[in-house]
Design an enzyme around this catalytic site. Structure first.
Site, PDB file in Angstrom:
ATOM      1  N   GLU A  48       0.758  -1.195   0.131  1.00 19.46           N
ATOM      2  CA  GLU A  48      -0.006  -0.054   0.027  1.00 19.46           C
ATOM      3  C   GLU A  48       0.808   1.218   0.001  1.00 19.46           C
ATOM      4  OE1 GLU A  48      -2.813   0.151   3.185  1.00 19.46           O
ATOM      5  OE2 GLU A  48      -3.855   1.662   2.222  1.00 19.46           O
ATOM      6  N   ASN A 195     -12.407  -1.043  -0.882  1.00 16.02           N
ATOM      7  CA  ASN A 195     -11.907  -1.653   0.275  1.00 16.02           C
ATOM      8  C   ASN A 195     -12.469  -1.442   1.681  1.00 16.02           C
ATOM      9  OD1 ASN A 195      -9.227  -2.897   1.754  1.00 16.02           O
ATOM     10  ND2 ASN A 195      -9.326  -0.615   2.578  1.00 16.02           N
ATOM     11  N   GLU A 196     -12.394  -2.267   2.429  1.00 16.32           N
ATOM     12  CA  GLU A 196     -13.077  -2.100   3.871  1.00 16.32           C
ATOM     13  C   GLU A 196     -14.483  -0.995   3.511  1.00 16.32           C
ATOM     14  OE1 GLU A 196      -9.987  -1.627   6.924  1.00 16.32           O
ATOM     15  OE2 GLU A 196      -9.386  -3.659   6.651  1.00 16.32           O
ATOM     16  N   TYR A 263      -6.951  -9.159  11.402  1.00 20.87           N
ATOM     17  CA  TYR A 263      -5.611  -8.821  11.964  1.00 20.87           C
ATOM     18  C   TYR A 263      -5.506  -9.455  13.459  1.00 20.87           C
ATOM     19  CZ  TYR A 263      -4.485  -5.658   8.451  1.00 20.87           C
ATOM     20  OH  TYR A 263      -4.035  -5.121   7.270  1.00 20.87           O
ATOM     21  N   GLU A 320      -6.143  -9.030   3.739  1.00 18.95           N
ATOM     22  CA  GLU A 320      -5.320  -8.512   4.739  1.00 18.95           C
ATOM     23  C   GLU A 320      -5.487  -9.313   5.911  1.00 18.95           C
ATOM     24  OE1 GLU A 320      -6.009  -4.324   5.445  1.00 18.95           O
ATOM     25  OE2 GLU A 320      -6.495  -3.835   3.477  1.00 18.95           O
ATOM     26  N   GLN A 369       2.044  -6.170   5.640  1.00 20.26           N
ATOM     27  CA  GLN A 369       2.144  -5.750   4.020  1.00 20.26           C
ATOM     28  C   GLN A 369       3.557  -6.424   3.720  1.00 20.26           C
ATOM     29  OE1 GLN A 369       1.145  -1.855   3.038  1.00 20.26           O
ATOM     30  NE2 GLN A 369      -0.803  -1.969   4.061  1.00 20.26           N
TER      31      GLN A 369
END
Ligand code: AHR
Length: 516
Positions: A48, A195-196, A263, A320, A369
């Site tokens: 990103e 995204n999100e 996460y 992610e 990432q």
């Protein structure tokens, strides 16, 4: 004391092989009639415009004294080529829903600057744009996975980007691509629609998002030779309603995949996530416990998808995942720079085992990432570069890419701390195109090794070789002063007795075996 040192040097670790005692289990590997494939795309990565992932990571200053092509850093590319990364997601993340692709094409000195308001208000000069990203992917020999801007863009903007990328024709956009140096279509296939969208991508309800998705997806076209695999922006961890609504409202034939973000936070608390290094066993335990939740989260979303897509055509794309700690002290909090320990490698090995074991539904995933951000594969400090313990796990596990999935049966011993317990052992297995069986095993217990006696049904094999990743302490890490503290070593703890595999997996280790 000398003996302790020797063990550490051998990569075995004192706690794992000296002061520990073993627990024994029986495992069965069903290698006879594999029915599923582990998609290589489970081993994908994410880059990103955030902190030093792109700028100062992949894309460096012209004056930095490192080997480079244009401004792409070649030592990083070489390292990633070694682990065969199958895809790279870009430009975000939250950044994707602020990104306007036209700002990142054409002569660099004419590209407009913008403020990266998502990540620290730094100036984004757009010197790294579409062509630079696709050149990077071609050097990495990986597939690009682009995330289109739904949050602050328009249907036309996304549709035009796809035409610019993929149309082999005589339109102004295809001609503009040629004028910018790429006459042939790029043939980008993986396409994220937002995204999100429940958060930074627009704070939408799932109902609103599903309607928006259908509109955007209608004009996100497949051009000849470039079929688009459209991926809907999916749920935040446990939010099952998001998946339920999207699967209910979006026809299955309009989706290649739907994503999921989860996460692993050491504390489970976004306000104070916990440090990346120097943590104690309680923090270690809660991190690996939180990581194991990926299994139930994936299973829950898969079960919802099964209701609407019983033939499992739609992929669950965990685009992610990874450990998210507090940033390194003294670094910009918006840059999400964190160190990476043996603990994080155990999280990576465990998560990849979970994905392998759900390969009927999980067809793609991206670690967050690749460079210098969150649970990275590579860290850099100006000219210096190091490979993290997590990198070594991806190196070990590359054998599973596109291999046939082999089910395993075993009951894990417990790893107990205080009043809590979790499963100590997790594993997955596959058979590659040459018939070699690979078994990846993670022992999360920091004190006890695990002895496994395993029957391997359905294949003949002569010997077992392997590699191990471990270290004396679970919070050991590779620093720029000591870049090889945590590294791979040959594993000698497996042997064949009769038709059985006997192996002892040291405490806090990742082992990958090859049975030939
Ligand atoms: O990976 C960092 C950020 O985490 C991404 O930009 C966003 O999608 C997620 O919240």
């Amino acid at each position: 004391m000398k003996f302790k040192k020797l063990l550490a040097v051998a990569g075995l670790g004192l706690s794992s092989s000296f002061s520990s005692f073993a627990q024994s289990i029986v495992m069965n590997v069903q290698a006879g009639d594999p029915k599923l494939q582990i998609s290589k795309h489970i081993y994908g990565q994410f880059a990103e415009h955030l902190g030093r992932c792109i700028y100062g990571g992949f894309w460096v200053d012209e004056n930095l004294n490192v080997p480079k092509k244009d401004r792409l850093r070649l030592d990083i590319i070489e390292a990633l080529n070694k682990i065969k990364i199958p895809n790279l997601r870009w430009p975000g993340g939250c950044f994707a829903d602020t990104y306007h692709w036209r700002d990142g094409i054409g002569p660099r000195n004419q590209r407009p600057k913008m403020l990266n308001g998502t990540w620290g208000d730094v100036v984004e000069d757009n010197s790294f744009g579409t062509h630079e990203f696709l050149e990077l992917c071609s050097m990495l020999k990986c597939e690009p996975y682009l995330a289109g801007n739904m949050g602050s863009g328009t249907v036309a903007e996304m549709s035009n980007w796809i035409e610019y990328l993929n149309l082999n024709g005589d339109t102004p956009l295809a001609k503009l691509r040629a004028q910018n140096g790429h006459p042939d279509p790029f043939k980008v296939s993986f396409w994220g629609v937002g995204n999100e969208s429940w958060g930074c991508g627009g704070n939408m309800t799932p109902e609103f998002y599903a309607d928006q998705y259908k509109q955007y997806a209608t004009f996100a076209k497949s051009y000849p030779g470039a079929p688009l695999r459209k991926i809907a922006s999916g749920a935040n961890g446990d939010d099952r309603n998001w998946t339920e609504v999207c699967m209910k409202k979006i026809p299955v034939d309009q989706l290649w995949g739907i994503s999921l973000h989860y996460y692993t936070l050491p504390t489970g608390n976004w306000g104070k996530k916990g440090p990346a290094t120097g943590f104690d066993e309680q923090a270690y335990f809660s991190t690996v416990k939180n990581c194991l939740r990926m299994d139930e989260i994936v299973a829950a979303h898969s079960a919802i998808m099964d209701k609407y897509d019983p033939n499992k055509k739609v992929a669950l794309v965990v685009d992610e995942w990874g450990v998210w700690t507090d940033v390194e002290p003294g670094t910009n909090p918006a840059f999400l720079y964190q160190q990476n320990t043996l603990r994080d490698a155990l999280v990576a090995g465990t998560t990849l085992n979970i994905f392998n074991n759900h390969c009927d539904r999980v067809k793609m995933a991206e670690l967050a990432q690749a460079i210098n951000v969150l649970q990275s594969l590579v860290l850099t400090d100006k000219e210096k570069m190091l490979l993290t313990p997590t990198y070594h796990v991806f190196d070990l596990y590359q054998v599973h890419q596109d291999a046939q999935y082999l089910p395993l049966k075993f009951t894990s011993p417990d790893y107990v701390l205080g009043n809590e317990k979790i499963q100590a052992l997790n594993a997955s297995a596959s058979k590659d195109k040459d018939g070699i069986v690979h078994i990846s095993l993670v022992n999360l217990d920091p004190k006890k090794s695990i002895k496994i006696e395993s029957g391997i049904d359905g294949v003949t094999w002569k010997n077992a070789t392997g590699q191990i990743l471990t270290s004396a302490k679970f919070n050991d890490y590779n620093s720029f002063d000591n870049p090889n503290k945590v590294k791979l070593a040959p594993f000698k703890g497996a042997k064949k007795r009769g038709n059985k595999l006997e192996v002892e997996i040291p405490a806090q280790s990742v082992v990958v075996l090859a049975l030939k």
